[in-house]
Design a protein around this motif. Structure first.
Motif, PDB file in Angstrom:
ATOM      1  N   MET A 128       3.193  -5.899  20.319  1.00 21.95           N
ATOM      2  CA  MET A 128       3.459  -4.778  19.438  1.00 21.95           C
ATOM      3  C   MET A 128       4.505  -5.136  18.390  1.00 21.95           C
ATOM      4  N   THR A 129       5.518  -5.901  18.785  1.00 22.77           N
ATOM      5  CA  THR A 129       6.548  -6.296  17.823  1.00 22.77           C
ATOM      6  C   THR A 129       5.953  -7.098  16.683  1.00 22.77           C
ATOM      7  N   THR A 130       5.105  -8.068  17.016  1.00 25.53           N
ATOM      8  CA  THR A 130       4.476  -8.892  15.984  1.00 25.53           C
ATOM      9  C   THR A 130       3.609  -8.056  15.067  1.00 25.53           C
ATOM     10  N   ASP A 131       2.815  -7.151  15.619  1.00 24.39           N
ATOM     11  CA  ASP A 131       1.930  -6.322  14.802  1.00 24.39           C
ATOM     12  C   ASP A 131       2.720  -5.418  13.858  1.00 24.39           C
ATOM     13  N   VAL A 132       3.792  -4.852  14.360  1.00 24.40           N
ATOM     14  CA  VAL A 132       4.604  -3.959  13.511  1.00 24.40           C
ATOM     15  C   VAL A 132       5.242  -4.726  12.374  1.00 24.40           C
ATOM     16  N   LEU A 133       5.803  -5.900  12.648  1.00 21.22           N
ATOM     17  CA  LEU A 133       6.436  -6.688  11.593  1.00 21.22           C
ATOM     18  C   LEU A 133       5.413  -7.199  10.584  1.00 21.22           C
ATOM     19  N   ILE A 134       4.235  -7.569  11.059  1.00 23.45           N
ATOM     20  CA  ILE A 134       3.177  -8.003  10.140  1.00 23.45           C
ATOM     21  C   ILE A 134       2.747  -6.852   9.234  1.00 23.45           C
ATOM     22  N   GLU A 135       2.650  -5.660   9.787  1.00 22.29           N
ATOM     23  CA  GLU A 135       2.278  -4.494   8.983  1.00 22.29           C
ATOM     24  C   GLU A 135       3.330  -4.208   7.913  1.00 22.29           C
ATOM     25  N   HIS A 136       4.600  -4.359   8.253  1.00 22.07           N
ATOM     26  CA  HIS A 136       5.653  -4.179   7.253  1.00 22.07           C
ATOM     27  C   HIS A 136       5.538  -5.227   6.146  1.00 22.07           C
ATOM     28  N   ARG A 137       5.269  -6.438   6.509  1.00 18.63           N
ATOM     29  CA  ARG A 137       5.113  -7.485   5.496  1.00 18.63           C
ATOM     30  C   ARG A 137       3.914  -7.201   4.599  1.00 18.63           C
ATOM     31  N   ARG A 138       2.841  -6.700   5.158  1.00 15.22           N
ATOM     32  CA  ARG A 138       1.678  -6.339   4.346  1.00 15.22           C
ATOM     33  C   ARG A 138       2.014  -5.231   3.361  1.00 15.22           C
ATOM     34  N   ASP A 139       2.777  -4.239   3.826  1.00 13.99           N
ATOM     35  CA  ASP A 139       3.182  -3.160   2.922  1.00 13.99           C
ATOM     36  C   ASP A 139       4.041  -3.692   1.786  1.00 13.99           C
ATOM     37  N   ILE A 140       4.948  -4.598   2.086  1.00 15.62           N
ATOM     38  CA  ILE A 140       5.814  -5.165   1.044  1.00 15.62           C
ATOM     39  C   ILE A 140       4.996  -5.977   0.049  1.00 15.62           C
ATOM     40  N   ALA A 141       4.070  -6.806   0.551  1.00 14.84           N
ATOM     41  CA  ALA A 141       3.235  -7.595  -0.349  1.00 14.84           C
ATOM     42  C   ALA A 141       2.348  -6.694  -1.213  1.00 14.84           C
ATOM     43  N   ASP A 142       1.832  -5.610  -0.613  1.00 13.73           N
ATOM     44  CA  ASP A 142       1.002  -4.677  -1.373  1.00 13.73           C
ATOM     45  C   ASP A 142       1.806  -4.003  -2.483  1.00 13.73           C
ATOM     46  N   LEU A 143       3.029  -3.597  -2.184  1.00 15.28           N
ATOM     47  CA  LEU A 143       3.866  -2.962  -3.198  1.00 15.28           C
ATOM     48  C   LEU A 143       4.255  -3.951  -4.293  1.00 15.28           C
ATOM     49  N   GLN A 144       4.508  -5.182  -3.951  1.00 10.38           N
ATOM     50  CA  GLN A 144       4.813  -6.184  -4.971  1.00 10.38           C
ATOM     51  C   GLN A 144       3.634  -6.385  -5.918  1.00 10.38           C
ATOM     52  N   GLN A 145       2.418  -6.429  -5.375  1.00  9.20           N
ATOM     53  CA  GLN A 145       1.238  -6.574  -6.227  1.00  9.20           C
ATOM     54  C   GLN A 145       1.012  -5.326  -7.074  1.00  9.20           C
ATOM     55  N   ARG A 146       1.262  -4.158  -6.507  1.00  8.64           N
ATOM     56  CA  ARG A 146       1.116  -2.913  -7.266  1.00  8.64           C
ATOM     57  C   ARG A 146       2.106  -2.850  -8.427  1.00  8.64           C
ATOM     58  N   ILE A 147       3.309  -3.354  -8.217  1.00  9.49           N
ATOM     59  CA  ILE A 147       4.292  -3.385  -9.307  1.00  9.49           C
ATOM     60  C   ILE A 147       3.814  -4.299 -10.429  1.00  9.49           C
ATOM     61  N   LYS A 148       3.271  -5.459 -10.077  1.00 11.96           N
ATOM     62  CA  LYS A 148       2.748  -6.362 -11.105  1.00 11.96           C
ATOM     63  C   LYS A 148       1.613  -5.702 -11.884  1.00 11.96           C
ATOM     64  N   ASN A 149       0.679  -5.071 -11.158  1.00 10.60           N
ATOM     65  CA  ASN A 149      -0.438  -4.413 -11.830  1.00 10.60           C
ATOM     66  C   ASN A 149       0.044  -3.269 -12.720  1.00 10.60           C
ATOM     67  N   ARG A 150       1.015  -2.508 -12.219  1.00 11.85           N
ATOM     68  CA  ARG A 150       1.493  -1.375 -13.013  1.00 11.85           C
ATOM     69  C   ARG A 150       2.215  -1.837 -14.267  1.00 11.85           C
ATOM     70  N   ARG A 151       2.921  -2.935 -14.196  1.00 11.20           N
ATOM     71  CA  ARG A 151       3.574  -3.475 -15.383  1.00 11.20           C
ATOM     72  C   ARG A 151       2.535  -3.865 -16.442  1.00 11.20           C
ATOM     73  N   LEU A 152       1.457  -4.497 -16.006  1.00 10.17           N
ATOM     74  CA  LEU A 152       0.398  -4.845 -16.951  1.00 10.17           C
ATOM     75  C   LEU A 152      -0.235  -3.589 -17.553  1.00 10.17           C
ATOM     76  N   GLN A 153      -0.429  -2.568 -16.730  1.00  4.13           N
ATOM     77  CA  GLN A 153      -1.012  -1.328 -17.239  1.00  4.13           C
ATOM     78  C   GLN A 153      -0.102  -0.664 -18.273  1.00  4.13           C
ATOM     79  N   VAL A 154       1.181  -0.571 -17.975  1.00  8.46           N
ATOM     80  CA  VAL A 154       2.125   0.035 -18.918  1.00  8.46           C
ATOM     81  C   VAL A 154       2.229  -0.808 -20.185  1.00  8.46           C
ATOM     82  N   PHE A 155       2.211  -2.126 -20.019  1.00  3.87           N
ATOM     83  CA  PHE A 155       2.234  -3.005 -21.186  1.00  3.87           C
ATOM     84  C   PHE A 155       1.032  -2.756 -22.083  1.00  3.87           C
ATOM     85  N   GLY A 156      -0.136  -2.611 -21.482  1.00  2.00           N
ATOM     86  CA  GLY A 156      -1.330  -2.323 -22.282  1.00  2.00           C
ATOM     87  C   GLY A 156      -1.282  -0.956 -22.943  1.00  2.00           C
ATOM     88  N   LEU A 157      -0.777   0.048 -22.224  1.00  2.00           N
ATOM     89  CA  LEU A 157      -0.695   1.397 -22.789  1.00  2.00           C
ATOM     90  C   LEU A 157       0.201   1.450 -24.020  1.00  2.00           C
TER      91      LEU A 157
END
Length: 271
Positions: free
Chosen positions: A1-30
């Protein structure tokens, strides 16, 4: 359970980092696409006023500028619809600022730190996990070593060819006026490559990386086989010594990299 929880947190962080990159490109285009459209229209108008005020603008110029303006106009409309239309669900984070996403990322990283602190495994488990991560580190070091070795070999071959070509072109042309441009280009190439090789030192970087990778692999093999200096009866002691030794090797590697990045000092010590 410890490994699964920490992996899920890392996935959330990686997802948010990618979303920030995508949002910057979107705002730049707008923001930038309408500015580019206005700039293209202004260029069209300025060219008309300066060069063809009392005549028809060439069809090629009109076609190019019209195509650019039409493309930018369509891009503006599509981006505005993706951002503000309720029917289109193309952009995941529409109407959300980059600042808000950064705040979510900061909170996710804080939750990850708190969860990791609460679920921290014992030292022996962490040291064993550290040992399992080392093959990837060895592969990375050797990959970077091969990269710098290839760069060094490429520079050396360019130096060989350039130096030989300068002599050959000089001997072939008499007088050398027809080949003056070739000689200037070859001399410039040889000078730049020589300066770059002396500044970036790819040969030394390749040697240091390969040496560190070999040393880490040697200690990993010794730990796996249970030979000196990892032949103690207690596995905890062996893992602790192994982690300490590898971190010392990595620290030495970082120190050598910093020394290579620093400019050479030509001052002599006065005794």
């Amino acid at each position: 359970m410890t490994t699964d929880v920490l992996i899920e947190h890392r996935r959330d962080i990686a997802d948010l980092q990618q979303r920030i990159k995508n949002r910057r490109l979107q705002v730049f285009g707008l923001f930038c696409t309408p500015i580019a459209l206005i700039f293209a229209l202004l260029v069209w108008a300025v060219l008309k006023v300066l060069f063809w005020l009392h005549a028809d603008t060439p069809s090629a110029i009109n076609g190019i500028l019209f195509g650019v303006a039409a493309f930018l106009g369509i891009a503006v409309v599509v981006q505005l619809m993706a951002e503000f239309s309720e029917d289109l669900d193309v952009w995941r984070d529409r109407n959300i600022s980059v600042r808000e996403l950064k705040l979510k990322l900061s909170l996710a990283e804080e939750r990850h730190i708190l969860e990791a602190r609460r679920r921290t495994p014992p030292p022996m488990d962490r040291q064993a996990s550290y040992k399992e991560r080392l093959p990837g580190e060895i592969t990375r070091l050797r990959r970077e070593s091969r990269h710098y070795r290839r760069v060094h070999l490429l520079m050396q071959w360019l130096l060989f060819v350039g130096s030989a070509a300068i002599s050959a072109v000089t001997a072939w042309y008499d007088p050398p006026q027809p080949a003056k441009g070739v000689l200037i280009g070859l001399g410039f190439m040889v000078t730049v490559i020589t300066a770059a090789a002396g500044y970036f030192k790819p040969r030394e970087r390749s040697f240091n990386l390969q040496q560190t990778a070999d040393n880490i692999e040697q200690h990993a093999t010794a730990l796996e086989l249970g030979i000196a200096p990892y032949n103690a009866i207690d596995d905890v002691q062996n893992l602790e010594l192994f982690a300490t030794t590898v971190e010392s090797l990595r620290a030495d590697q970082r120190m050598r990299e910093q020394q290579l990045d620093q400019p050479q000092q030509g001052q002599q010590q006065v005794i």
